[in-house]
Design an enzyme around this catalytic site. Structure first.
Site, PDB file in Angstrom:
ATOM      1  N   ILE A 194     -25.473 -25.438   5.778  1.00 58.05           N
ATOM      2  CA  ILE A 194     -26.102 -25.698   7.076  1.00 58.05           C
ATOM      3  C   ILE A 194     -27.592 -25.942   6.866  1.00 58.05           C
ATOM      4  O   ILE A 194     -28.192 -25.435   5.916  1.00 58.05           O
ATOM      5  CB  ILE A 194     -25.893 -24.531   8.076  1.00 58.05           C
ATOM      6  CG1 ILE A 194     -26.402 -23.218   7.500  1.00 58.05           C
ATOM      7  CG2 ILE A 194     -24.439 -24.408   8.458  1.00 58.05           C
ATOM      8  CD1 ILE A 194     -26.286 -22.056   8.459  1.00 58.05           C
ATOM      9  N   GLU A 236     -25.585 -14.696  14.163  1.00 57.91           N
ATOM     10  CA  GLU A 236     -25.150 -13.733  13.146  1.00 57.91           C
ATOM     11  C   GLU A 236     -26.229 -13.593  12.081  1.00 57.91           C
ATOM     12  O   GLU A 236     -27.001 -14.541  11.842  1.00 57.91           O
ATOM     13  CB  GLU A 236     -23.861 -14.207  12.458  1.00 57.91           C
ATOM     14  CG  GLU A 236     -22.684 -14.434  13.375  1.00 57.91           C
ATOM     15  CD  GLU A 236     -21.586 -15.220  12.695  1.00 57.91           C
ATOM     16  OE1 GLU A 236     -20.467 -15.212  13.221  1.00 57.91           O
ATOM     17  OE2 GLU A 236     -21.848 -15.853  11.648  1.00 57.91           O
ATOM     18  N   LYS A 291     -27.770 -13.894   8.513  1.00 58.88           N
ATOM     19  CA  LYS A 291     -27.515 -14.787   7.384  1.00 58.88           C
ATOM     20  C   LYS A 291     -27.501 -13.927   6.118  1.00 58.88           C
ATOM     21  O   LYS A 291     -28.539 -13.543   5.600  1.00 58.88           O
ATOM     22  CB  LYS A 291     -28.577 -15.877   7.276  1.00 58.88           C
ATOM     23  CG  LYS A 291     -28.290 -16.900   6.185  1.00 58.88           C
ATOM     24  CD  LYS A 291     -29.354 -18.000   6.183  1.00 58.88           C
ATOM     25  CE  LYS A 291     -29.037 -19.040   5.114  1.00 58.88           C
ATOM     26  NZ  LYS A 291     -29.046 -18.481   3.753  1.00 58.88           N
ATOM     27  N   ASP A 297     -27.235 -12.521   2.392  1.00 58.84           N
ATOM     28  CA  ASP A 297     -27.719 -13.002   1.095  1.00 58.84           C
ATOM     29  C   ASP A 297     -26.735 -12.564   0.021  1.00 58.84           C
ATOM     30  O   ASP A 297     -26.968 -11.620  -0.732  1.00 58.84           O
ATOM     31  CB  ASP A 297     -29.115 -12.443   0.811  1.00 58.84           C
ATOM     32  CG  ASP A 297     -29.778 -13.133  -0.365  1.00 58.84           C
ATOM     33  OD1 ASP A 297     -29.274 -14.183  -0.795  1.00 58.84           O
ATOM     34  OD2 ASP A 297     -30.797 -12.620  -0.861  1.00 58.84           O
ATOM     35  N   GLU A 333     -18.619 -13.614   3.283  1.00 60.76           N
ATOM     36  CA  GLU A 333     -19.734 -13.429   2.353  1.00 60.76           C
ATOM     37  C   GLU A 333     -19.518 -12.134   1.596  1.00 60.76           C
ATOM     38  O   GLU A 333     -19.412 -11.059   2.193  1.00 60.76           O
ATOM     39  CB  GLU A 333     -21.062 -13.373   3.114  1.00 60.76           C
ATOM     40  CG  GLU A 333     -22.277 -13.495   2.234  1.00 60.76           C
ATOM     41  CD  GLU A 333     -22.685 -14.949   2.002  1.00 60.76           C
ATOM     42  OE1 GLU A 333     -23.724 -15.176   1.367  1.00 60.76           O
ATOM     43  OE2 GLU A 333     -21.952 -15.861   2.469  1.00 60.76           O
ATOM     44  N   TYR A 367     -16.683 -14.349   8.633  1.00 54.67           N
ATOM     45  CA  TYR A 367     -17.376 -14.909   9.808  1.00 54.67           C
ATOM     46  C   TYR A 367     -16.921 -16.315  10.186  1.00 54.67           C
ATOM     47  O   TYR A 367     -17.374 -16.861  11.199  1.00 54.67           O
ATOM     48  CB  TYR A 367     -18.893 -14.937   9.558  1.00 54.67           C
ATOM     49  CG  TYR A 367     -19.301 -15.711   8.318  1.00 54.67           C
ATOM     50  CD1 TYR A 367     -19.416 -17.088   8.335  1.00 54.67           C
ATOM     51  CD2 TYR A 367     -19.557 -15.055   7.130  1.00 54.67           C
ATOM     52  CE1 TYR A 367     -19.784 -17.794   7.209  1.00 54.67           C
ATOM     53  CE2 TYR A 367     -19.928 -15.741   5.991  1.00 54.67           C
ATOM     54  CZ  TYR A 367     -20.037 -17.114   6.035  1.00 54.67           C
ATOM     55  OH  TYR A 367     -20.385 -17.813   4.908  1.00 54.67           O
ATOM     56  N   LYS A 377     -34.601 -19.100   9.111  1.00 54.84           N
ATOM     57  CA  LYS A 377     -34.909 -18.225   7.995  1.00 54.84           C
ATOM     58  C   LYS A 377     -36.049 -17.263   8.319  1.00 54.84           C
ATOM     59  O   LYS A 377     -36.905 -17.522   9.172  1.00 54.84           O
ATOM     60  CB  LYS A 377     -35.301 -19.066   6.763  1.00 54.84           C
ATOM     61  CG  LYS A 377     -34.192 -19.953   6.234  1.00 54.84           C
ATOM     62  CD  LYS A 377     -33.085 -19.164   5.601  1.00 54.84           C
ATOM     63  CE  LYS A 377     -33.505 -18.464   4.337  1.00 54.84           C
ATOM     64  NZ  LYS A 377     -33.734 -19.369   3.178  1.00 54.84           N
ATOM     65  N   CYS A 427     -41.247  -5.324 -31.668  1.00 54.38           N
ATOM     66  CA  CYS A 427     -40.519  -4.592 -30.637  1.00 54.38           C
ATOM     67  C   CYS A 427     -41.211  -3.265 -30.360  1.00 54.38           C
ATOM     68  O   CYS A 427     -41.494  -2.505 -31.302  1.00 54.38           O
ATOM     69  CB  CYS A 427     -39.084  -4.361 -31.093  1.00 54.38           C
ATOM     70  SG  CYS A 427     -38.136  -3.268 -29.999  1.00 54.38           S
ATOM     71  N   CYS A 477     -38.520  -0.342 -31.780  1.00 52.44           N
ATOM     72  CA  CYS A 477     -38.168  -0.167 -33.197  1.00 52.44           C
ATOM     73  C   CYS A 477     -39.118  -0.846 -34.161  1.00 52.44           C
ATOM     74  O   CYS A 477     -38.998  -0.664 -35.372  1.00 52.44           O
ATOM     75  CB  CYS A 477     -36.743  -0.661 -33.444  1.00 52.44           C
ATOM     76  SG  CYS A 477     -36.549  -2.456 -33.308  1.00 52.44           S
ATOM     77  N   CYS A 509     -35.783  -8.813 -29.514  1.00 50.68           N
ATOM     78  CA  CYS A 509     -35.897  -7.901 -30.645  1.00 50.68           C
ATOM     79  C   CYS A 509     -34.665  -8.097 -31.526  1.00 50.68           C
ATOM     80  O   CYS A 509     -33.548  -7.923 -31.055  1.00 50.68           O
ATOM     81  CB  CYS A 509     -35.981  -6.451 -30.176  1.00 50.68           C
ATOM     82  SG  CYS A 509     -35.639  -5.257 -31.481  1.00 50.68           S
ATOM     83  N   CYS A 561     -32.115  -0.542 -33.357  1.00 51.23           N
ATOM     84  CA  CYS A 561     -33.038  -0.386 -32.240  1.00 51.23           C
ATOM     85  C   CYS A 561     -32.450   0.587 -31.230  1.00 51.23           C
ATOM     86  O   CYS A 561     -31.352   0.369 -30.716  1.00 51.23           O
ATOM     87  CB  CYS A 561     -33.303  -1.735 -31.576  1.00 51.23           C
ATOM     88  SG  CYS A 561     -34.448  -1.661 -30.184  1.00 51.23           S
TER      89      CYS A 561
END
Length: 701
Positions: A106, A140, A142, A144, A199, A251, A342, A433, A436, A449, A455
């Site tokens: 949309i 409704e 939106k 995520d 969703e 939905y 949004k 690193c 280590c 690393c 490590c």
């Protein structure tokens, strides 16, 4: 609740003293299973959708365990059973399937004038089409998360797929069955065939708990709930999905096919029908009369955003009347009857007080900025990810700089830009690193690393993999017990597994003589592992079970494999220049070789492949690919052909000899088989082929 449900003894105050399984007849067991399944489905609905449980968690667990016990004892396992939400056979890959109807996007904007322009266009076009231009809207949140199509036939979930490109998506049916709020069987009187759009998301509290568990195990945390959701729903092992807190709101209606029932006439009526059929519908949805009321809805929801237990990034405004929506039509990629208003991004300005570099389980180095605490979207933020060295260089950021912090979700926030360059410099990423001391290796913008097994930050996860089903399959050593042993100083290397003894274990909380002895026995049983299992267990980058099997068959012994040069490695099927280089780097790293030598010194003796036996194997040189459900698990089928010299791979290519097709096969593999002129056989044909080679089917348990 139906009369049958009201008479179900396992709904309210259920009896918890069950007759012994062996005392039940098959008929009695089937009846009890039927009642337990109906009750557990009702309890799931009450708990996950209505948030109004009838019984305590402990009671639920006892009912669930009783059901699982009966199903196993009387061979009554059914794909729709609640017990199947918590396990499942891993799949080789996600097949591509076509949606029942396009899953369109949309148009969206954070500009209120764009919302009013949408309303003006809708009213103008509806007037032309002969509809009332003053139609109402359904508003409704939106969400995520990840869009999902769920298809039901006769009220049973038969398929689920991700949105993909809107026309086709990944088949995630096995994964979707593990989402507790997505019903496997619908309630009431749904249409004969129904496809809905929902969703999938991860609640904020579940996301925080998941990341705490990952950090405790030494895994890298997910960046945000959406990433965690996307990574989970595409897991090839459904049991991983069952262990993560996914939820789902429904939905939208994609298909409604029933000669006796008409499709609901409005968006609002659809939401009401979804609730009747047992779907999870967000209570925040509202029907409004005009666009100004929709704008007010968005403002009110934005004010409450931080109090929600799920991430949203705006509101969706949909024309309520379905016939009007159809008259408005669609573009090639989006629907003209809906618009997303949004929310603005959540940002604030603060100062970096320090930059620390964290080491993830794969060795990836991630810089994190420590900040002067600041409120961003109602949450106090004191650190933000800088992603990788390339991001640092791009931003030109260093300690002391004033930066803009963006929080797009319940995440470790990140630095959007430098507002004031107070430091006059860019952070000097370490050459070694921080854990280590291994020299850092760069791969484009990323840093790693190479310390591997030596490590500390990577070791715990390496141990988990070593003992897992993908490794040497040592039962009794989950992440919590591994952490306990490490904290007690008993597990500082892979080799320490083979130094554990009963006396040390029984001194720890939660260990008894029997459990300690069982673990020691389990570990002792892996002192002479097959070479391919051992290679798979070592966490060599890019070397999974299939590649390990090919390497073991090619080189025969650990010594030969360790000394193989890149050209020799690349001669193995599925090993290209990148994989060959990673294998060589793994064994050329002194720390990794030291850890391997310590394992061998502790008594681990990987068993070489018998080249003569492999040469005489009945299926030597043949390659099989399996798709769909067989009478045994696909992993058992793969093990059988590999035990007789064949290769079992996950994808069809020109090197494939047979594609074995079970029930509900993936379309992609069949198309690849046609394209590569690969012979396709069903299970009966596969069994005949094996008999011709003196191999029994199905394999013995």
């Amino acid at each position: 609740m139906s009369h049958c449900e009201e008479s179900n003894p396992y709904l309210r105050d259920p009896p918890l003293e069950f007759e012994p399984v062996e005392a039940l007849s098959a008929t009695e067991a089937e009846r009890q299973v039927e009642l337990l399944r109906a009750a557990i489905r009702e309890h799931d609905h009450r708990y996950y959708i209505e948030a109004d449980p009838l019984i305590a968690d402990r009671v639920y667990d006892l009912l669930f365990e009783r059901l699982r016990e009966l199903e196993a004892a009387f061979d009554l396992v059914d794909p729709d059973s609640p017990t199947q939400r918590v396990g499942g056979e891993p799949v080789d890959e996600l097949e591509t399937v076509q949606h029942t109807a396009p899953m369109l996007s949309i148009d969206q904007s954070g500009d209120v004038e764009a919302v009013r322009e949408f309303d003006e266009r809708v009213r103008r076009e509806l007037r032309v089409e002969g509809f009332d231009p003053d139609t109402g809207y359904v508003c409704e949140p939106k969400f995520d998360g990840i869009s999902l199509e769920a298809v039901y036939e006769d009220g049973r979930l038969v398929r689920a797929a991700t949105r993909g490109d809107g026309r086709e998506g990944d088949d995630v049916t096995a994964q979707a069955r593990r989402i507790r709020s997505l019903p496997q069987r619908l309630r009431g009187e749904p249409p004969a065939r129904l496809a809905v759009r929902g969703e999938v998301f991860m609640p904020k509290d579940g996301f925080r708990d998941l990341n705490r568990r990952r950090l405790k195990r030494g895994d890298e945390p997910f960046a945000n709930p959406r990433n965690a959701t996307a990574g989970t729903i595409r897991q090839l092992d459904p049991s991983v999905v069952a262990d993560r807190p996914l939820d789902c709101f429904v939905y939208g209606l994609l298909a409604h096919d029933d000669p006796d029932r008409e499709r609901p006439p409005t968006q609002w009526a659809e939401l009401e029908a979804f609730e009747e059929w047992g779907f999870n519908v967000d209570a925040r949805a509202e029907r409004v009369d005009d666009i100004e009321a929709a704008i007010d809805y968005r403002e009110a929801l934005m004010a409450d955003r931080e109090d929600l237990n799920y991430e949203i990034d705006g509101v969706v405004i949909k024309v309520d009347d379905i016939a009007a929506c159809e008259a408005l039509g669609n573009t090639a990629r989006s629907t003209r009857s809906a618009f997303a208003y949004k929310f603005p991004a959540r940002t604030e300005v603060t100062t970096i007080t320090d930059i620390v570099v964290q080491v993830g389980r794969t060795g990836r180095l991630t810089p994190v900025a420590l900040l002067e605490p600041v409120q961003v979207g109602g949450v106090t933020v004191s650190r933000a990810t800088l992603h990788n060295p390339g991001e640092i260089e791009s931003l030109g950021v260093d300690v002391g700089d004033t930066v803009r912090v963006l929080r797009a979700g319940d995440v470790i926030p990140y630095i959007e830009e430098v507002v004031e360059d107070e430091s006059g410099s860019t952070f000097d990423f370490p050459d070694s690193c921080p854990v280590c001391g291994s020299p850092v290796e760069r791969d484009g913008p990323l840093a790693f690393c190479p310390g591997g097994l030596a490590c500390e930050s990577q070791l715990e996860r390496a141990i988990e993999h070593y003992v897992s089903r993908e490794g040497l399959d040592i039962e009794g050593l989950g992440p919590e017990r591994i952490s306990q042993l490490r904290e007690a100083g008993l597990l500082d290397s892979l080799a320490d597994l083979y130094r554990l003894d009963v006396d040390d274990l029984v001194e720890l909380e939660g260990w008894g003589e029997k459990s300690a002895q069982n673990l020691v026995d389990e570990i002792d049983a892996t002192r002479e592992p097959p070479l391919d299992d051992f290679l798979s267990a070592l966490s060599i980058p890019e070397v999974g079970a299939a590649t390990a099997g090919e390497l073991a068959a090619e080189f025969g012994s650990l010594a030969a494999f360790i000394d193989a040069d890149p050209d020799e490695l690349e001669a193995v099927d599925d090993v290209g220049p990148i994989v060959a280089a990673k294998i060589r780097d793994f064994f050329d790293t002194p720390e990794n070789r030291a850890a391997l030598d310590e394992l061998l010194a502790a008594g681990v003796d990987p068993q070489s492949v018998d080249a003569a036996a492999a040469e005489n194997a009945a299926l030597d040189g043949q390659t099989f690919v399996f798709t769909g459900s067989l009478s045994v698990s696909r992993s058992d089928a793969q093990d059988l052909v590999e035990a007789h010299g064949a290769n079992a791979t996950g994808s069809v290519s020109g090197n494939t000899d047979y594609l074995v097709v079970g029930e509900n096969p993936g379309q992609r593999k069949r198309e690849d088989a046609d394209a590569n002129d690969v012979e396709v056989v069903d299970e009966a044909g596969f069994a005949d082929l094996l008999v011709d080679h003196g191999i029994d089917w199905p394999p013995e348990a």
